[in-house]
Structure formats: structure tokens, C-alpha cells
Design a protein around this motif. Structure first.
Motif, PDB file in Angstrom:
ATOM      1  N   PRO A  84       6.135  92.326 -46.582  1.00 14.14           N
ATOM      2  CA  PRO A  84       6.177  91.562 -45.328  1.00 14.14           C
ATOM      3  C   PRO A  84       6.800  90.181 -45.508  1.00 14.14           C
ATOM      4  CG  PRO A  84       4.045  92.606 -45.569  1.00 14.14           C
ATOM      5  CD  PRO A  84       4.789  92.799 -46.868  1.00 14.14           C
ATOM      6  N   ALA A  85       6.540  89.523 -46.638  1.00 19.60           N
ATOM      7  CA  ALA A  85       7.109  88.193 -46.860  1.00 19.60           C
ATOM      8  C   ALA A  85       8.630  88.273 -46.959  1.00 19.60           C
ATOM      9  CB  ALA A  85       6.523  87.563 -48.116  1.00 19.60           C
ATOM     10  N   GLU A  86       9.127  89.290 -47.645  1.00 21.17           N
ATOM     11  CA  GLU A  86      10.578  89.449 -47.773  1.00 21.17           C
ATOM     12  C   GLU A  86      11.216  89.738 -46.421  1.00 21.17           C
ATOM     13  OE1 GLU A  86      11.185  92.478 -50.704  1.00 21.17           O
ATOM     14  OE2 GLU A  86      10.277  91.259 -52.280  1.00 21.17           O
ATOM     15  N   ILE A  87      10.572  90.605 -45.666  1.00 20.65           N
ATOM     16  CA  ILE A  87      11.101  90.936 -44.338  1.00 20.65           C
ATOM     17  C   ILE A  87      11.016  89.713 -43.428  1.00 20.65           C
ATOM     18  CG2 ILE A  87      10.696  92.308 -42.257  1.00 20.65           C
ATOM     19  CD1 ILE A  87       9.865  94.604 -44.165  1.00 20.65           C
ATOM     20  N   ARG A  88       9.898  88.994 -43.481  1.00 20.52           N
ATOM     21  CA  ARG A  88       9.738  87.787 -42.664  1.00 20.52           C
ATOM     22  C   ARG A  88      10.810  86.764 -43.011  1.00 20.52           C
ATOM     23  NH1 ARG A  88       6.755  86.451 -38.134  1.00 20.52           N
ATOM     24  NH2 ARG A  88       5.092  87.709 -38.956  1.00 20.52           N
ATOM     25  N   GLU A  89      11.097  86.599 -44.292  1.00 20.68           N
ATOM     26  CA  GLU A  89      12.119  85.653 -44.714  1.00 20.68           C
ATOM     27  C   GLU A  89      13.493  86.055 -44.168  1.00 20.68           C
ATOM     28  OE1 GLU A  89      14.019  84.472 -48.960  1.00 20.68           O
ATOM     29  OE2 GLU A  89      11.826  84.370 -48.837  1.00 20.68           O
ATOM     30  N   GLN A  90      13.793  87.344 -44.212  1.00 17.53           N
ATOM     31  CA  GLN A  90      15.073  87.835 -43.688  1.00 17.53           C
ATOM     32  C   GLN A  90      15.139  87.622 -42.175  1.00 17.53           C
ATOM     33  OE1 GLN A  90      15.883  91.949 -44.569  1.00 17.53           O
ATOM     34  NE2 GLN A  90      18.035  91.742 -44.046  1.00 17.53           N
ATOM     35  N   LEU A  91      14.059  87.920 -41.477  1.00 18.03           N
ATOM     36  CA  LEU A  91      14.024  87.728 -40.025  1.00 18.03           C
ATOM     37  C   LEU A  91      14.165  86.252 -39.667  1.00 18.03           C
ATOM     38  CD1 LEU A  91      11.241  90.277 -39.049  1.00 18.03           C
ATOM     39  CD2 LEU A  91      13.688  90.448 -38.552  1.00 18.03           C
ATOM     40  N   ASP A  92      13.473  85.401 -40.417  1.00 18.87           N
ATOM     41  CA  ASP A  92      13.606  83.956 -40.179  1.00 18.87           C
ATOM     42  C   ASP A  92      15.063  83.531 -40.310  1.00 18.87           C
ATOM     43  OD1 ASP A  92      10.867  83.765 -39.801  1.00 18.87           O
ATOM     44  OD2 ASP A  92      10.474  82.758 -41.718  1.00 18.87           O
ATOM     45  N   GLY A  93      15.738  84.050 -41.317  1.00 15.90           N
ATOM     46  CA  GLY A  93      17.152  83.728 -41.512  1.00 15.90           C
ATOM     47  C   GLY A  93      17.994  84.127 -40.309  1.00 15.90           C
ATOM     48  N   TYR A  94      17.712  85.312 -39.746  1.00 12.21           N
ATOM     49  CA  TYR A  94      18.434  85.761 -38.550  1.00 12.21           C
ATOM     50  C   TYR A  94      18.121  84.858 -37.353  1.00 12.21           C
ATOM     51  CZ  TYR A  94      19.506  90.201 -40.919  1.00 12.21           C
ATOM     52  OH  TYR A  94      19.966  91.154 -41.778  1.00 12.21           O
ATOM     53  N   LEU A  95      16.851  84.490 -37.217  1.00 10.65           N
ATOM     54  CA  LEU A  95      16.444  83.618 -36.117  1.00 10.65           C
ATOM     55  C   LEU A  95      17.162  82.271 -36.204  1.00 10.65           C
ATOM     56  CD1 LEU A  95      14.570  82.899 -33.694  1.00 10.65           C
ATOM     57  CD2 LEU A  95      12.875  82.176 -35.403  1.00 10.65           C
ATOM     58  N   PHE A  96      17.154  81.677 -37.378  1.00 12.62           N
ATOM     59  CA  PHE A  96      17.771  80.364 -37.533  1.00 12.62           C
ATOM     60  C   PHE A  96      19.280  80.430 -37.359  1.00 12.62           C
ATOM     61  CE2 PHE A  96      13.981  79.701 -40.536  1.00 12.62           C
ATOM     62  CZ  PHE A  96      13.150  79.349 -39.493  1.00 12.62           C
ATOM     63  N   ALA A  97      19.904  81.481 -37.850  1.00  9.52           N
ATOM     64  CA  ALA A  97      21.354  81.647 -37.671  1.00  9.52           C
ATOM     65  C   ALA A  97      21.697  81.817 -36.194  1.00  9.52           C
ATOM     66  CB  ALA A  97      21.852  82.841 -38.489  1.00  9.52           C
ATOM     67  N   ALA A  98      20.898  82.586 -35.480  1.00 10.38           N
ATOM     68  CA  ALA A  98      21.135  82.780 -34.048  1.00 10.38           C
ATOM     69  C   ALA A  98      20.983  81.463 -33.296  1.00 10.38           C
ATOM     70  CB  ALA A  98      20.186  83.834 -33.486  1.00 10.38           C
ATOM     71  N   ALA A  99      20.007  80.655 -33.677  1.00 13.85           N
ATOM     72  CA  ALA A  99      19.801  79.362 -33.021  1.00 13.85           C
ATOM     73  C   ALA A  99      20.975  78.428 -33.296  1.00 13.85           C
ATOM     74  CB  ALA A  99      18.493  78.735 -33.489  1.00 13.85           C
ATOM     75  N   ARG A 100      21.438  78.383 -34.551  1.00 10.07           N
ATOM     76  CA  ARG A 100      22.590  77.539 -34.895  1.00 10.07           C
ATOM     77  C   ARG A 100      23.838  77.942 -34.119  1.00 10.07           C
ATOM     78  NH1 ARG A 100      20.574  78.366 -40.046  1.00 10.07           N
ATOM     79  NH2 ARG A 100      19.667  76.484 -40.929  1.00 10.07           N
ATOM     80  N   ALA A 101      23.998  79.251 -33.912  1.00  8.78           N
ATOM     81  CA  ALA A 101      25.188  79.772 -33.239  1.00  8.78           C
ATOM     82  C   ALA A 101      25.030  79.860 -31.723  1.00  8.78           C
ATOM     83  CB  ALA A 101      25.526  81.159 -33.791  1.00  8.78           C
ATOM     84  N   GLY A 102      23.816  79.677 -31.231  1.00  6.10           N
ATOM     85  CA  GLY A 102      23.570  79.814 -29.798  1.00  6.10           C
ATOM     86  C   GLY A 102      23.686  81.259 -29.343  1.00  6.10           C
ATOM     87  N   ASP A 103      23.338  82.189 -30.210  1.00  9.80           N
ATOM     88  CA  ASP A 103      23.450  83.621 -29.926  1.00  9.80           C
ATOM     89  C   ASP A 103      22.277  84.072 -29.053  1.00  9.80           C
ATOM     90  OD1 ASP A 103      23.531  86.438 -29.983  1.00  9.80           O
ATOM     91  OD2 ASP A 103      24.474  86.437 -31.967  1.00  9.80           O
ATOM     92  N   ILE A 104      22.494  84.028 -27.759  1.00  8.31           N
ATOM     93  CA  ILE A 104      21.446  84.338 -26.774  1.00  8.31           C
ATOM     94  C   ILE A 104      20.929  85.761 -26.945  1.00  8.31           C
ATOM     95  CG2 ILE A 104      20.956  84.603 -24.303  1.00  8.31           C
ATOM     96  CD1 ILE A 104      21.194  81.688 -25.259  1.00  8.31           C
ATOM     97  N   GLU A 105      21.804  86.707 -27.171  1.00  9.66           N
ATOM     98  CA  GLU A 105      21.390  88.106 -27.278  1.00  9.66           C
ATOM     99  C   GLU A 105      20.405  88.301 -28.431  1.00  9.66           C
ATOM    100  OE1 GLU A 105      23.357  92.538 -27.250  1.00  9.66           O
ATOM    101  OE2 GLU A 105      24.553  90.889 -28.036  1.00  9.66           O
ATOM    102  N   VAL A 106      20.692  87.722 -29.567  1.00 12.56           N
ATOM    103  CA  VAL A 106      19.789  87.857 -30.710  1.00 12.56           C
ATOM    104  C   VAL A 106      18.504  87.082 -30.455  1.00 12.56           C
ATOM    105  CG1 VAL A 106      19.491  87.336 -33.169  1.00 12.56           C
ATOM    106  CG2 VAL A 106      21.626  88.376 -32.355  1.00 12.56           C
ATOM    107  N   LEU A 107      18.609  85.895 -29.891  1.00 15.10           N
ATOM    108  CA  LEU A 107      17.398  85.126 -29.579  1.00 15.10           C
ATOM    109  C   LEU A 107      16.512  85.876 -28.588  1.00 15.10           C
ATOM    110  CD1 LEU A 107      18.888  81.525 -29.396  1.00 15.10           C
ATOM    111  CD2 LEU A 107      17.398  82.454 -31.184  1.00 15.10           C
ATOM    112  N   GLU A 108      17.116  86.514 -27.595  1.00 12.11           N
ATOM    113  CA  GLU A 108      16.342  87.308 -26.637  1.00 12.11           C
ATOM    114  C   GLU A 108      15.609  88.449 -27.343  1.00 12.11           C
ATOM    115  OE1 GLU A 108      19.393  88.331 -23.790  1.00 12.11           O
ATOM    116  OE2 GLU A 108      18.764  86.705 -22.435  1.00 12.11           O
ATOM    117  N   THR A 109      16.235  89.040 -28.362  1.00 12.83           N
ATOM    118  CA  THR A 109      15.588  90.113 -29.113  1.00 12.83           C
ATOM    119  C   THR A 109      14.339  89.580 -29.812  1.00 12.83           C
ATOM    120  OG1 THR A 109      17.720  91.207 -29.434  1.00 12.83           O
ATOM    121  CG2 THR A 109      15.932  91.875 -30.888  1.00 12.83           C
ATOM    122  N   PHE A 110      14.428  88.395 -30.380  1.00 12.24           N
ATOM    123  CA  PHE A 110      13.258  87.788 -31.010  1.00 12.24           C
ATOM    124  C   PHE A 110      12.172  87.508 -29.979  1.00 12.24           C
ATOM    125  CE2 PHE A 110      16.071  86.919 -34.605  1.00 12.24           C
ATOM    126  CZ  PHE A 110      15.219  87.136 -35.675  1.00 12.24           C
TER     127      PHE A 110
END
Length: 182
Positions: free
Chosen positions: A29-55
């Protein structure tokens, strides 16, 4: 919905299921959480609404922070993604969260000159005189970076313009210095 968002949705589902059901493999779970956090932060930096909506739809913790204390909201505000900021605020992201230096999304927006984002963040229920670890307030940032519109808005919201930071600087002295006055 794109393939990327579908894949992220599946990964989010897996991460939530593993975190809830598999106590025998605590590293997974920690590894998966870390990977998901990375996706969340990348989406926020890029303003990727579609990915943020998925979260958001997955019920992911939007207030997760990276090693520097940056949340998705702080990153979206700093990078000037107004729609992402609005989405995160509407989904319940904490606008008052401070990074390791004590800076909030509002301070990042002021620094970057994102007036509309700063106004959206000022409308949140945070103290207008929040201080970072150097004792600086949003009004001091507005004065330093000559964001007069924001400074006027902060004044209207009751910000203490007589506050002094840890180095003895006031909003007025910072504004004079920023304008090149002695």
C-alpha cells in the motif's frame, strides 16, 4: 474519458482495495500510495483536470503532501491553474494547509501574481493573517511583489496591515523597499 484516466482509475481502485484488505503486505500500500501521490502532484502541476477529477471521484485524500509539504492545491495555485484550484477547493482540499516553510496556496498565488487564484483562495475560510515560518503574512507578500490589487482585497478582508515579521518588517516598509524607496 481517456485511457490514461481509466488506467489511473484502476490504479486508484487497486490502491484503495490493497490499503483496506491486505494488512499482510504493508509495503505494497505504501508503494502504491507513493505512486498515486506522484500522479496527483503531477496532475496538479500540469492543471490536468481529467486526472484530478479521477482522484476526486475516487475519494482520494487531496490533502496528501509531498516531502516539501506541497499539496495538490498548493501546486495548482503556484502553477497558475485556476480551474484545477477551483476543482480542488470545491472537492474539499484544505486551502489553509501550509508547506514545510509555512507557506499556503495563497502565498504561492501571490508570489506568482495569480490574482484570480489568490481571490478564490482568499474567499476560503483561512485566517487573512496566516504567518509562514518567517512571520510573513499574505499582505507582506502582496507588498513585496507589488500586488496592489491583492493587498487591497486583503485589507477589505480584515488583514492586519500593521503586522511585523520576524525580521521587523511591516507591510508598509516592505512596500517602500519593493518600490525602491529608502
Amino acid at each position: 474519458m481517456t485511457f490514461r484516466a481509466i488506467g489511473l482509475g484502476l490504479l486508484l481502485g487497486l490502491g484503495m482495495a490493497v490499503a483496506q484488505a491486505d494488512e499482510a503486505a504493508p509495503a505494497a500500500p505504501a508503494e502504491i500510495r507513493e505512486q498515486l501521490d506522484g500522479y496527483l502532484f503531477a496532475a496538479a502541476r500540469a492543471g490536468d483536470i481529467e486526472v484530478l477529477e479521477t482522484f476526486v471521484e475516487a475519494g482520494y485524500d487531496l490533502d496528501r503532501a509531498d516531502a516539501k509539504g506541497y499539496t495538490a492545491l498548493i501546486l495548482a495555485a503556484y502553477h497558475g491553474h485556476r480551474d484545477a484550484v477551483r476543482l480542488l477547493l470545491d472537492a474539499g482540499a484544505d486551502p489553509c494547509h501550509a508547506d514545510q516553510r509555512g507557506n499556503t496556496a495563497l502565498l504561492g498565488a501571490i508570489f506568482k501574481g495569480e490574482v484570480r487564484i489568490a481571490r478564490a483562495l482568499m474567499a476560503a475560510d483561512c485566517a487573512p493573517d496566516h504567518r509562514n515560518k518567517a512571520g510573513q503574512t499574505p499582505a507582506m507578500y502582496a507588498a513585496l511583489f507589488q500586488r496592489t490589487e491583492i493587498l487591497h482585497d486583503l485589507r477589505a478582508r480584515g488583514a492586519d496591515l500593521d503586522a511585523v515579521d520576524d525580521a521587523g518588517n511591516s507591510v508598509e516598509s516592505i512596500a517602500r523597499w519593493a518600490a525602491g524607496e529608502p
